[in-house]
Design a protein around this motif. Structure first.
Motif, PDB file in Angstrom:
ATOM      1  N   ALA A  35     -69.314 -17.005  35.130  1.00  0.00           N
ATOM      2  CA  ALA A  35     -68.830 -16.344  36.338  1.00  0.00           C
ATOM      3  C   ALA A  35     -69.939 -16.408  37.365  1.00  0.00           C
ATOM      4  O   ALA A  35     -71.118 -16.459  37.018  1.00  0.00           O
ATOM      5  CB  ALA A  35     -68.433 -14.890  36.065  1.00  0.00           C
ATOM      6  N   ASP A  36     -69.566 -16.419  38.648  1.00  0.00           N
ATOM      7  CA  ASP A  36     -70.620 -16.353  39.651  1.00  0.00           C
ATOM      8  C   ASP A  36     -70.911 -14.896  39.975  1.00  0.00           C
ATOM      9  O   ASP A  36     -70.069 -14.009  39.814  1.00  0.00           O
ATOM     10  CB  ASP A  36     -70.271 -17.162  40.902  1.00  0.00           C
ATOM     11  CG  ASP A  36     -69.249 -16.482  41.802  1.00  0.00           C
ATOM     12  OD1 ASP A  36     -68.348 -15.789  41.271  1.00  0.00           O
ATOM     13  OD2 ASP A  36     -69.325 -16.660  43.018  1.00  0.00           O
ATOM     14  N   ARG A  55     -74.248 -23.018  43.133  1.00  0.00           N
ATOM     15  CA  ARG A  55     -74.855 -23.776  42.040  1.00  0.00           C
ATOM     16  C   ARG A  55     -73.889 -24.817  41.485  1.00  0.00           C
ATOM     17  O   ARG A  55     -73.515 -24.816  40.309  1.00  0.00           O
ATOM     18  CB  ARG A  55     -75.307 -22.808  40.948  1.00  0.00           C
ATOM     19  CG  ARG A  55     -76.316 -21.764  41.422  1.00  0.00           C
ATOM     20  CD  ARG A  55     -77.552 -22.400  42.022  1.00  0.00           C
ATOM     21  NE  ARG A  55     -78.578 -21.400  42.358  1.00  0.00           N
ATOM     22  CZ  ARG A  55     -79.691 -21.668  43.018  1.00  0.00           C
ATOM     23  NH1 ARG A  55     -79.939 -22.901  43.424  1.00  0.00           N
ATOM     24  NH2 ARG A  55     -80.571 -20.705  43.266  1.00  0.00           N
ATOM     25  N   LEU A  56     -73.499 -25.746  42.362  1.00  0.00           N
ATOM     26  CA  LEU A  56     -72.495 -26.742  42.000  1.00  0.00           C
ATOM     27  C   LEU A  56     -72.984 -27.696  40.919  1.00  0.00           C
ATOM     28  O   LEU A  56     -72.256 -28.003  39.972  1.00  0.00           O
ATOM     29  CB  LEU A  56     -72.083 -27.515  43.252  1.00  0.00           C
ATOM     30  CG  LEU A  56     -71.283 -26.715  44.277  1.00  0.00           C
ATOM     31  CD1 LEU A  56     -71.262 -27.426  45.622  1.00  0.00           C
ATOM     32  CD2 LEU A  56     -69.860 -26.479  43.786  1.00  0.00           C
ATOM     33  N   GLN A  57     -74.207 -28.184  41.049  1.00  0.00           N
ATOM     34  CA  GLN A  57     -74.725 -29.103  40.032  1.00  0.00           C
ATOM     35  C   GLN A  57     -74.811 -28.421  38.670  1.00  0.00           C
ATOM     36  O   GLN A  57     -74.480 -29.014  37.647  1.00  0.00           O
ATOM     37  CB  GLN A  57     -76.105 -29.613  40.447  1.00  0.00           C
ATOM     38  CG  GLN A  57     -76.108 -30.649  41.551  1.00  0.00           C
ATOM     39  CD  GLN A  57     -77.520 -31.160  41.801  1.00  0.00           C
ATOM     40  OE1 GLN A  57     -78.399 -30.422  42.251  1.00  0.00           O
ATOM     41  NE2 GLN A  57     -77.746 -32.421  41.512  1.00  0.00           N
ATOM     42  N   LEU A  58     -75.268 -27.195  38.667  1.00  0.00           N
ATOM     43  CA  LEU A  58     -75.372 -26.463  37.406  1.00  0.00           C
ATOM     44  C   LEU A  58     -74.001 -26.296  36.774  1.00  0.00           C
ATOM     45  O   LEU A  58     -73.827 -26.548  35.572  1.00  0.00           O
ATOM     46  CB  LEU A  58     -76.021 -25.100  37.644  1.00  0.00           C
ATOM     47  CG  LEU A  58     -76.053 -24.158  36.431  1.00  0.00           C
ATOM     48  CD1 LEU A  58     -76.840 -24.761  35.281  1.00  0.00           C
ATOM     49  CD2 LEU A  58     -76.622 -22.794  36.831  1.00  0.00           C
ATOM     50  N   GLY A  59     -73.030 -25.857  37.549  1.00  0.00           N
ATOM     51  CA  GLY A  59     -71.702 -25.635  36.992  1.00  0.00           C
ATOM     52  C   GLY A  59     -71.144 -26.868  36.321  1.00  0.00           C
ATOM     53  O   GLY A  59     -70.609 -26.810  35.204  1.00  0.00           O
ATOM     54  N   GLN A  60     -71.276 -28.020  36.988  1.00  0.00           N
ATOM     55  CA  GLN A  60     -70.740 -29.251  36.408  1.00  0.00           C
ATOM     56  C   GLN A  60     -71.543 -29.705  35.187  1.00  0.00           C
ATOM     57  O   GLN A  60     -71.001 -30.345  34.288  1.00  0.00           O
ATOM     58  CB  GLN A  60     -70.712 -30.340  37.473  1.00  0.00           C
ATOM     59  CG  GLN A  60     -69.699 -30.044  38.590  1.00  0.00           C
ATOM     60  CD  GLN A  60     -69.837 -30.975  39.778  1.00  0.00           C
ATOM     61  OE1 GLN A  60     -69.591 -32.177  39.652  1.00  0.00           O
ATOM     62  NE2 GLN A  60     -70.220 -30.435  40.925  1.00  0.00           N
ATOM     63  N   ALA A  85     -68.163 -23.685  41.531  1.00  0.00           N
ATOM     64  CA  ALA A  85     -69.298 -23.925  40.635  1.00  0.00           C
ATOM     65  C   ALA A  85     -69.122 -23.174  39.325  1.00  0.00           C
ATOM     66  O   ALA A  85     -69.419 -23.702  38.244  1.00  0.00           O
ATOM     67  CB  ALA A  85     -70.599 -23.511  41.312  1.00  0.00           C
ATOM     68  N   ALA A  86     -68.644 -21.936  39.399  1.00  0.00           N
ATOM     69  CA  ALA A  86     -68.472 -21.125  38.201  1.00  0.00           C
ATOM     70  C   ALA A  86     -67.412 -21.695  37.267  1.00  0.00           C
ATOM     71  O   ALA A  86     -67.414 -21.393  36.066  1.00  0.00           O
ATOM     72  CB  ALA A  86     -68.109 -19.692  38.582  1.00  0.00           C
ATOM     73  N   GLU A  93     -75.443 -16.658  42.144  1.00  0.00           N
ATOM     74  CA  GLU A  93     -75.980 -17.353  40.985  1.00  0.00           C
ATOM     75  C   GLU A  93     -74.887 -17.414  39.923  1.00  0.00           C
ATOM     76  O   GLU A  93     -73.842 -16.772  40.055  1.00  0.00           O
ATOM     77  CB  GLU A  93     -77.213 -16.620  40.447  1.00  0.00           C
ATOM     78  CG  GLU A  93     -78.399 -16.575  41.395  1.00  0.00           C
ATOM     79  CD  GLU A  93     -79.034 -17.944  41.635  1.00  0.00           C
ATOM     80  OE1 GLU A  93     -78.679 -18.906  40.912  1.00  0.00           O
ATOM     81  OE2 GLU A  93     -79.867 -18.052  42.541  1.00  0.00           O
ATOM     82  N   LEU A  94     -75.129 -18.171  38.868  1.00  0.00           N
ATOM     83  CA  LEU A  94     -74.170 -18.241  37.771  1.00  0.00           C
ATOM     84  C   LEU A  94     -74.684 -17.441  36.585  1.00  0.00           C
ATOM     85  O   LEU A  94     -75.829 -17.603  36.160  1.00  0.00           O
ATOM     86  CB  LEU A  94     -73.931 -19.688  37.342  1.00  0.00           C
ATOM     87  CG  LEU A  94     -73.287 -20.622  38.367  1.00  0.00           C
ATOM     88  CD1 LEU A  94     -72.923 -21.953  37.715  1.00  0.00           C
ATOM     89  CD2 LEU A  94     -72.059 -19.990  39.012  1.00  0.00           C
ATOM     90  N   CYS A  95     -73.838 -16.568  36.068  1.00  0.00           N
ATOM     91  CA  CYS A  95     -74.079 -15.881  34.804  1.00  0.00           C
ATOM     92  C   CYS A  95     -73.179 -16.566  33.779  1.00  0.00           C
ATOM     93  O   CYS A  95     -71.976 -16.738  34.025  1.00  0.00           O
ATOM     94  CB  CYS A  95     -73.744 -14.402  34.931  1.00  0.00           C
ATOM     95  SG  CYS A  95     -73.907 -13.470  33.392  1.00  0.00           S
ATOM     96  N   PHE A  96     -73.750 -16.956  32.651  1.00  0.00           N
ATOM     97  CA  PHE A  96     -72.947 -17.681  31.666  1.00  0.00           C
ATOM     98  C   PHE A  96     -73.417 -17.374  30.253  1.00  0.00           C
ATOM     99  O   PHE A  96     -74.520 -16.843  30.048  1.00  0.00           O
ATOM    100  CB  PHE A  96     -72.981 -19.193  31.934  1.00  0.00           C
ATOM    101  CG  PHE A  96     -74.342 -19.821  31.900  1.00  0.00           C
ATOM    102  CD1 PHE A  96     -74.838 -20.413  30.746  1.00  0.00           C
ATOM    103  CD2 PHE A  96     -75.133 -19.842  33.041  1.00  0.00           C
ATOM    104  CE1 PHE A  96     -76.088 -21.000  30.716  1.00  0.00           C
ATOM    105  CE2 PHE A  96     -76.400 -20.433  33.028  1.00  0.00           C
ATOM    106  CZ  PHE A  96     -76.875 -21.012  31.861  1.00  0.00           C
TER     107      PHE A  96
END
Length: 323
Positions: A212-213, A197-202, A74-75, A267-270
């Motif tokens: 990064a996750d 968070r696969l949908q978010l990453g894509q 995801a990340a 979670e994803l930090c971006f």
């Protein structure tokens, strides 16, 4: 149940995909990568008593072992394709294995990833997974793309898994059974069954500049982005979201510490340019997932946290270090 019985039991649950030319049962799998895509490959090992409490239910172990790998995909903004699984077990326990594969394949089927091989051996309980995903060529999210002036974002409610771990360490939470307290149960689920968070990453292709996750702690994993990008990062502690379940369980100060330094959230930090704020708020609504702007990228090196009184505290989990 011998080694081959274990393998057959797992293989019967594996899903079929058209891009798996040859799956479980041979010396190696044969896989057909999608055209125009690059492969993202990640691997993680989970050991009993280190990465999860030894008494954790086998179904939760199966889910989490796969979840931590899917979070890495995801990340990168990758769509899951295939994975391998290597199991080290003290003994071949059919009941334990049935629970494990229930949890593993519940997430595998939901995410669309196919198990294509692996290994089994006897030894202390340990699980190693290699996961592979596809990302459009040249569009993978990376840690080295943050630029001065970018916003820093976090998905979801960080700190909840770390909060559950603290409750368990105090003897106030049984990880094997639903908690009577509704808030404690929210935290327990976040520790035992994290959501990659696969949908978010894509959806972050062309929006995020770096990602990064959060596995070792928000400040620690943001530090990886800063280091790889050659920049500094400033987090405003008061902007980091805290769930009511976490606040009620631990109090505001301990909850904040969990959110900043606790791991296991996935979670994803971006980072993203300021002009992407409207797009990210719209994405948050579409995914029904909180996305919170918590800081900004600056010139310099390292991560600073404004409004954090405990600046001398360790910034996150580190393997092979005294915890």
């Amino acid at each position: 149940m011998d080694e081959f019985g274990l393998i057959d039991h797992i293989a019967r649950r594996a899903r079929l995909r058209a891009d798996v030319v040859l799956g479980i049962g041979d010396d190696a799998a044969l896989l057909q990568p999608p055209p125009g895509r690059q492969l993202a490959v990640t691997a993680d090992t989970l050991n009993a008593g280190v990465h999860f409490p030894a008494e954790t239910l086998p179904a939760d172990i199966g889910w989490k072992a796969l979840a931590v790998n899917l979070s890495d995909l995801a990340a990168m903004g990758a769509a899951p394709l295939w994975c391998t699984l290597s199991l080290s077990l003290p003994q071949a326990d059919a009941g334990w294995l049935e629970g494990f594969v229930d949890g593993f394949f519940a997430l595998a089927d939901a995410s669309g990833i196919a198990l294509v091989g692996g290994d089994t051996t006897r030894g202390p309980l340990s699980l190693s997974i290699t996961a592979m995903g596809a990302v459009p060529a040249g569009q993978a999210l990376r840690r080295n793309g943050a630029r001065v002036g970018d916003d820093i974002w976090i998905s979801g409610m960080p700190g909840e898994a770390a909060g559950a771990l603290r409750l368990w360490q105090r003897g106030a939470l049984d990880v094997r059974a639903p908690a009577a307290d509704a808030g404690h149960e929210i935290l327990r689920q976040r520790l035992q069954r994290p959501t990659p968070r696969l949908q978010l990453g894509q959806a972050l292709h062309g929006v995020a500049s770096a990602a990064a996750d959060v596995s070792d702690g928000l400040l620690a994993d943001l530090g990886h982005i800063a280091t790889r990008s050659g920049v500094g990062a400033v987090v405003q502690a008061g902007r980091v979201p805290l769930s009511s379940a976490l606040r009620d369980a631990l109090g505001a100060d301990a909850a904040r510490d969990c959110a900043l330094r606790g791991g296991d959230d996935y979670e994803l930090c971006f980072t993203a340019a300021p002009e992407r704020r409207d797009a990210l708020q719209a994405l948050s609504s579409r995914l029904a997932l909180p996305l919170t702007r918590i800081g900004h990228v600056v010139e310099g090196r390292g991560v600073s946290c404004e409004g954090d009184a405990d600046t001398g505290h360790a910034t996150g989990y580190r393997h092979f270090a005294a915890q």
